[in-house]
Design an enzyme around this catalytic site. Structure first.
Site, PDB file in Angstrom:
ATOM      1  N   HIS A 229       0.907  -1.153   0.000  1.00 60.83           N
ATOM      2  CA  HIS A 229       0.000   0.000   0.000  1.00 60.83           C
ATOM      3  C   HIS A 229       0.943   1.199   0.000  1.00 60.83           C
ATOM      4  O   HIS A 229       1.410   1.638   1.063  1.00 60.83           O
ATOM      5  CB  HIS A 229      -0.882   0.026   1.242  1.00 60.83           C
TER       6      HIS A 229
ATOM      7  N   ARG B 211      -4.999   1.137  12.553  1.00 61.32           N
ATOM      8  CA  ARG B 211      -5.852   1.357  11.389  1.00 61.32           C
ATOM      9  C   ARG B 211      -6.584   2.698  11.488  1.00 61.32           C
ATOM     10  O   ARG B 211      -6.775   3.370  10.466  1.00 61.32           O
ATOM     11  CB  ARG B 211      -6.841   0.197  11.242  1.00 61.32           C
TER      12      ARG B 211
ATOM     13  N   HIS C 118     -10.902  -6.851  -0.957  1.00 61.29           N
ATOM     14  CA  HIS C 118      -9.996  -6.446   0.126  1.00 61.29           C
ATOM     15  C   HIS C 118      -9.812  -7.523   1.183  1.00 61.29           C
ATOM     16  O   HIS C 118      -8.697  -7.823   1.606  1.00 61.29           O
ATOM     17  CB  HIS C 118     -10.505  -5.156   0.791  1.00 61.29           C
TER      18      HIS C 118
ATOM     19  N   HIS D   1      -1.085 -12.573   4.024  1.00 56.91           N
ATOM     20  CA  HIS D   1      -0.907 -12.861   5.460  1.00 56.91           C
ATOM     21  C   HIS D   1      -1.232 -14.328   5.770  1.00 56.91           C
ATOM     22  O   HIS D   1      -0.329 -15.081   6.077  1.00 56.91           O
ATOM     23  CB  HIS D   1      -1.696 -11.911   6.371  1.00 56.91           C
TER      24      HIS D   1
ATOM     25  N   ASP E 102       4.009  -4.359   2.167  1.00 59.55           N
ATOM     26  CA  ASP E 102       2.722  -4.010   2.769  1.00 59.55           C
ATOM     27  C   ASP E 102       2.623  -2.542   3.212  1.00 59.55           C
ATOM     28  O   ASP E 102       2.436  -1.662   2.385  1.00 59.55           O
ATOM     29  CB  ASP E 102       2.453  -4.994   3.915  1.00 59.55           C
TER      30      ASP E 102
HETATM   31  C1  NGQ Z   1      -4.980  -2.204   4.676  1.00 60.97           C
HETATM   32  N1  NGQ Z   1      -3.407  -3.451   5.996  1.00 60.97           N
HETATM   33  O1  NGQ Z   1      -5.941  -2.360   3.934  1.00 60.97           O
HETATM   34  O2  NGQ Z   1      -4.156  -1.301   4.542  1.00 60.97           O
HETATM   35  C2  NGQ Z   1      -4.788  -3.219   5.785  1.00 60.97           C
HETATM   36  C3  NGQ Z   1      -5.412  -2.719   7.054  1.00 60.97           C
HETATM   37  C4  NGQ Z   1      -7.678  -3.750   7.114  1.00 60.97           C
HETATM   38  C5  NGQ Z   1      -3.021  -4.611   6.517  1.00 60.97           C
HETATM   39  N2  NGQ Z   1      -3.922  -5.506   6.710  1.00 60.97           N
HETATM   40  C6  NGQ Z   1      -6.874  -2.508   6.969  1.00 60.97           C
HETATM   41  N3  NGQ Z   1      -1.778  -4.857   6.824  1.00 60.97           N
HETATM   42  O3  NGQ Z   1      -7.188  -4.864   6.939  1.00 60.97           O
HETATM   43  O4  NGQ Z   1      -8.844  -3.594   7.424  1.00 60.97           O
HETATM   44 ZN    ZN Z   2      -2.286  -5.118   3.027  1.00 62.37          ZN
END
Ligand code: NGQ
Ligand code: ZN
Length: 451
Positions: free
Chosen positions: A56, A80, A205, A267, A318
């Site tokens: 990201h 987050r 997602h 993951h 990531d």
């Molecule tokens: C993200 N990142 O979408 O950036 C996610 C966090 C989520 C990671 N999972 C947000 N490392 O999973 O809801």
């Molecule tokens: Zn991610």
């Protein structure tokens, strides 16, 4: 264009006095045990570049800004919230400025292709930009400016939790329904047409953000290109999935989708033996992001067992809190050492180099996950190449696999010298050729966004 080197790590191992030529961005010849021609560019050590299967890019702009304790217990979920507040400040120009720096840093560390899991799509009020794919175009511009190979993974995001829960305010810039996502995907495909060798996949997602029907519709849009999904990263996510469906996330996914070698499960931290076996048997790639998983307190993927069973994996940077190809591989092994109190746990067998085993695995799995499978330095492969600063005193007395082990376990990004992507030299002396421009724009971008 020809490169000559003292040692190269070819598909079947180390060879001396190697001469490589490029044509149309690919390796057109490989000769071993030959002298350099007068016009050849000489190097000590050449290796294939590593794919970075999960990024990201925008999160590079908040690296280090979420390391201050809050009033209660900090977790992935409080991180987050900080990340969502950073998103609120972003715009397409900001994405471009930050992504260009992140991609330059990736190339400087030895990554030559990035899987951009791209979910920030809309304006501050949650409405699409006049140009639906405006932020995808910003990502494509950053990839074009830096020369990194791009596998763009437009993200479908519609809900805040299992069972189709309404998205939260912090998620408003990510949200589409299936029809608008189809248009966004079209716009994303158009956005990358000017790039050399780009791929566009799809990314529901997570099981939190897409219902079963939406997941099926989005996966069908991939049309053979890669499908990436975040899964089972956090225990609260596993528990919420169990409460909702009676099944764990990976278990649920395999019951509801035809998961094959075109999938990348990002993951997959919290999995049972049966789930692990299902992933191995399906040929899907486990997208491991050791530095971010450590930073966010996710837990440890069962890498020792998964690799022993022939599971495919790649690494991703990531959140980009740190960008370093060698360091991702190192931490992948170190997590296992700390958990199992052993050493060389991810080496491919007796006498195998741990660094070479990790590098070979991440090269194959990363390429598969990014829709550009590759075997390394061989005729017909993309000319994505890294040279190491073997003149560095640190490398004294090392040759062959000991160079990989020393880079991965003892050095890291400062030991990368030059990097070619698609046969074009983008990094020289450890520095991206457009660094000055990219740095200046990044500084201005951050000053504006954090003002
Ligand atoms: C993200 N990142 O979408 O950036 C996610 C966090 C989520 C990671 N999972 C947000 N490392 O999973 O809801
Ligand atoms: Zn991610």
């Amino acid at each position: 264009m020809a490169l000559w080197c003292e040692q190269a790590w070819l598909v079947d191992g180390w060879r001396n006095n190697v001469r490589l030529t490029f044509e149309n961005r690919r390796i057109s010849s490989v000769e071993t045990d030959v002298e350099a021609d007068a016009g050849d560019e000489r190097h000590a050590i050449l290796l294939p570049g590593l794919p970075n299967l999960h990024s990201h890019a925008f999160q590079r702009g908040m690296a280090g800004l979420a390391e201050r304790a809050g009033r209660g217990d900090d977790s992935f979920w409080t991180w987050r919230e900080v990340m969502y507040r950073f998103v609120d400040r972003l715009d397409p120009e900001g994405v471009r400025g930050i992504a260009a720096l992140a991609y330059a840093e990736m190339l400087e560390s030895g990554f030559t292709r990035v899987g951009e899991f791209h979910y920030f799509h809309h304006d501050v009020d949650g409405r699409p930009y006049g140009d639906l794919a405006a932020t995808a175009e910003a990502i494509a511009a950053a990839a074009g400016e830096t020369g990194i190979g791009l596998t763009l993974l437009p993200v479908f995001y519609a809900h805040s939790g299992f069972g189709g829960a309404a998205p939260t305010r912090g998620q408003r810039r990510f949200v589409n329904d299936v029809d608008r996502f189809a248009k966004l995907l079209e716009g994303s495909r158009a956005a990358v047409t000017g790039l050399d060798d780009a791929v566009v996949g799809v990314a529901p997602h997570s099981l939190r953000a897409a219902t079963a029907d939406e997941l099926a519709s989005v996966a069908a849009m991939a049309a053979g290109a890669p499908i990436h999904i975040h899964i089972a990263e956090q225990m609260p996510e596993v528990e919420a999935c169990l409460a909702w469906s009676g099944a764990r996330p990976v278990e649920w996914l395999y019951d509801h989708a035809d998961v094959g070698s075109d999938w990348c499960l990002v993951h997959a931290t919290h999995i049972t033996d049966a789930e692990r076996h299902a992933i191995v048997a399906s040929g899907a790639v486990a997208g491991l992001c050791p530095i971010t998983e450590a930073n966010l307190g996710d837990g440890l993927f069962p890498a020792r067992e998964f690799l022993a069973e022939g599971g495919r994996f790649g690494v991703g940077s990531d959140s980009n809190v740190e960008i370093d190809a060698a360091a991702e591989l190192r931490l992948l092994e170190y997590g296992q050492r700390l958990a199992h109190r052993g050493r060389n746990l991810l080496a491919a067998g007796a006498d195998a180099s741990t660094g070479a085993s990790l590098y070979r695995g991440a090269l194959a799995g990363g390429g598969q996950a990014l829709g550009r499978p590759g075997t390394g330095l061989a005729v017909g492969e993309a000319a994505d190449i890294v040279s190491l600063k073997v003149g560095d005193p640190f490398f004294s007395g090392r040759s062959g696999d000991a160079i990989l082990d020393s880079w991965i376990f003892g050095g890291g990004r400062r030991l990368v010298d030059c990097v070619w992507r698609g046969g074009v030299k983008q990094v020289a002396g450890g520095r991206h050729i457009a660094r000055d421009t990219i740095d200046a724009r990044y500084r201005a971008t951050i000053a504006r966004l954090l003002a």
